[in-house]
Design a protein around this motif. Structure first.
Motif, mmCIF file in Angstrom:
data_model
loop_
_atom_site.group_PDB
_atom_site.id
_atom_site.type_symbol
_atom_site.label_atom_id
_atom_site.label_comp_id
_atom_site.label_asym_id
_atom_site.label_seq_id
_atom_site.Cartn_x
_atom_site.Cartn_y
_atom_site.Cartn_z
ATOM 1 N N ASP A 144 -8.225 -3.273 0.278
ATOM 2 C CA ASP A 144 -7.246 -4.307 0.634
ATOM 3 C C ASP A 144 -7.916 -5.675 0.763
ATOM 4 O O ASP A 144 -7.604 -6.457 1.649
ATOM 5 C CB ASP A 144 -6.512 -3.932 1.918
ATOM 6 C CG ASP A 144 -7.425 -3.874 3.126
ATOM 7 O OD1 ASP A 144 -8.661 -3.826 2.937
ATOM 8 O OD2 ASP A 144 -6.912 -3.881 4.258
ATOM 9 N N TYR A 175 -3.625 0.319 -3.153
ATOM 10 C CA TYR A 175 -3.005 -0.987 -2.968
ATOM 11 C C TYR A 175 -2.518 -1.506 -4.314
ATOM 12 O O TYR A 175 -3.284 -1.584 -5.262
ATOM 13 C CB TYR A 175 -4.003 -1.974 -2.350
ATOM 14 C CG TYR A 175 -4.485 -1.514 -0.994
ATOM 15 C CD1 TYR A 175 -3.767 -1.815 0.156
ATOM 16 C CD2 TYR A 175 -5.637 -0.738 -0.865
ATOM 17 C CE1 TYR A 175 -4.185 -1.378 1.400
ATOM 18 C CE2 TYR A 175 -6.067 -0.297 0.372
ATOM 19 C CZ TYR A 175 -5.336 -0.612 1.493
ATOM 20 O OH TYR A 175 -5.765 -0.170 2.722
ATOM 21 N N THR A 227 -4.942 9.354 -0.455
ATOM 22 C CA THR A 227 -5.763 8.149 -0.569
ATOM 23 C C THR A 227 -4.847 6.931 -0.576
ATOM 24 O O THR A 227 -3.807 6.935 -1.241
ATOM 25 C CB THR A 227 -6.585 8.171 -1.878
ATOM 26 O OG1 THR A 227 -7.370 9.360 -1.900
ATOM 27 C CG2 THR A 227 -7.483 6.961 -1.995
ATOM 28 N N THR A 228 -5.244 5.899 0.138
ATOM 29 C CA THR A 228 -4.457 4.677 0.150
ATOM 30 C C THR A 228 -4.746 3.875 -1.114
ATOM 31 O O THR A 228 -5.894 3.607 -1.449
ATOM 32 C CB THR A 228 -4.791 3.819 1.392
ATOM 33 O OG1 THR A 228 -4.565 4.603 2.561
ATOM 34 C CG2 THR A 228 -3.935 2.572 1.442
ATOM 35 N N ASP A 249 0.838 -1.200 0.000
ATOM 36 C CA ASP A 249 0.000 0.000 0.000
ATOM 37 C C ASP A 249 0.870 1.245 0.000
ATOM 38 O O ASP A 249 1.991 1.232 0.477
ATOM 39 C CB ASP A 249 -0.964 -0.002 1.198
ATOM 40 C CG ASP A 249 -0.240 0.039 2.533
ATOM 41 O OD1 ASP A 249 -0.362 1.043 3.231
ATOM 42 O OD2 ASP A 249 0.461 -0.955 2.865
ATOM 43 N N SER A 250 0.309 2.312 -0.587
ATOM 44 C CA SER A 250 0.995 3.603 -0.609
ATOM 45 C C SER A 250 -0.054 4.706 -0.583
ATOM 46 O O SER A 250 -1.221 4.476 -0.871
ATOM 47 C CB SER A 250 1.886 3.717 -1.853
ATOM 48 O OG SER A 250 1.105 3.598 -3.013
ATOM 49 N N GLN A 251 0.394 5.894 -0.248
ATOM 50 C CA GLN A 251 -0.491 7.051 -0.196
ATOM 51 C C GLN A 251 -0.330 7.854 -1.487
ATOM 52 O O GLN A 251 0.776 8.238 -1.849
ATOM 53 C CB GLN A 251 -0.160 7.948 0.996
ATOM 54 C CG GLN A 251 -0.465 7.333 2.340
ATOM 55 C CD GLN A 251 -1.966 7.231 2.574
ATOM 56 O OE1 GLN A 251 -2.724 8.108 2.200
ATOM 57 N NE2 GLN A 251 -2.387 6.140 3.188
#
Length: 162
Positions: free
Chosen positions: A96, A74, A71-72, A65-67
Motif C-alpha cells: 500500500d 491493492y 493475501t491483501t 484493497d481486497s483479500q
C-alpha cells in the motif's frame, strides 16, 4: 562349424529402486519444464510486446484493497494523458505504498493509448524456472545411463561441448 563367442561378464543391475527413482524424477522435471513454459509464455510475450510502449507519469486516483487467497491485494486506479486525451488504467500491487494523488510511472501503447500497464519490466522468472527444470531433467534422464555404462566398463558416450 563356427563357434559362438560368449561373454560371461556379469550384467549390471539397472532396475534397482534408486535407478528407477532417478529416471522417474527426470520425467517429473521434464514435464515440469514443459508446464512452466506453457503457463508462463503468454504473459512473457505480452510483457515483451510492451517493451516499446511509451513511458508516462500517471496520477493515482484511488487505491482499494481486497483479500485474494488470504493475501491483501491493492488495486490502484490511475489517470494519464496521451495527446489531448485523459485515460484511466488499473494496476494490482502487493503493498500500500501508493495513495491518491501520488505519481506512478506507467507505459501505454502509442498505437492504442487506452491500453496501459504499470509493469515496466519483463518478468524472467518463468524462463529461469523452466531452464532449471529442463537442465535437471537432462541430468536425471541422461545421468543414470552414463553411470550404467561406466559401471559395465563399456564406452561412455558424452554430450558434445559447444
Amino acid at each position: 562349424m563356427k563357434q559362438k563367442k560368449t561373454h560371461n561378464q556379469p550384467q549390471a543391475k539397472s532396475s534397482g529402486f534408486l535407478f528407477n527413482f532417478i529416471l522417474f524424477m527426470g520425467f517429473v522435471f521434464a514435464v515440469s519444464a514443459v508446464g512452466i513454459f506453457i503457463s508462463g509464455y503468454s504473459n512473457f510475450q505480452t510483457q515483451w510486446d510492451q517493451t516499446e510502449w511509451t513511458v508516462a507519469t500517471a496520477q493515482v486516483v484511488e487505491v482499494t484493497d481486497s483479500q485474494v487467497n488470504g493475501t491483501t491485494v491493492y488495486e490502484v486506479e490511475y489517470q494519464y494523458e496521451a495527446g489531448d486525451t485523459t485515460y484511466t488504467g488499473t494496476a494490482q500491487r502487493s503493498s500500500d505504498d501508493l495513495k491518491a494523488g501520488d505519481s506512478l510511472t506507467i507505459k501505454y501503447n502509442p498505437d492504442s493509448p487506452d491500453a496501459s500497464t504499470a509493469d515496466l519490466t519483463v518478468d524472467m522468472a518463468f524462463i529461469i524456472q523452466a531452464s532449471i527444470s529442463a537442465v535437471l531433467a537432462v541430468i536425471f534422464l541422461y545421468g543414470p545411463s552414463l553411470y550404467q555404462k561406466k559401471k559395465q566398463g563399456g564406452p561412455v558416450r558424452r554430450l558434445p561441448l559447444r
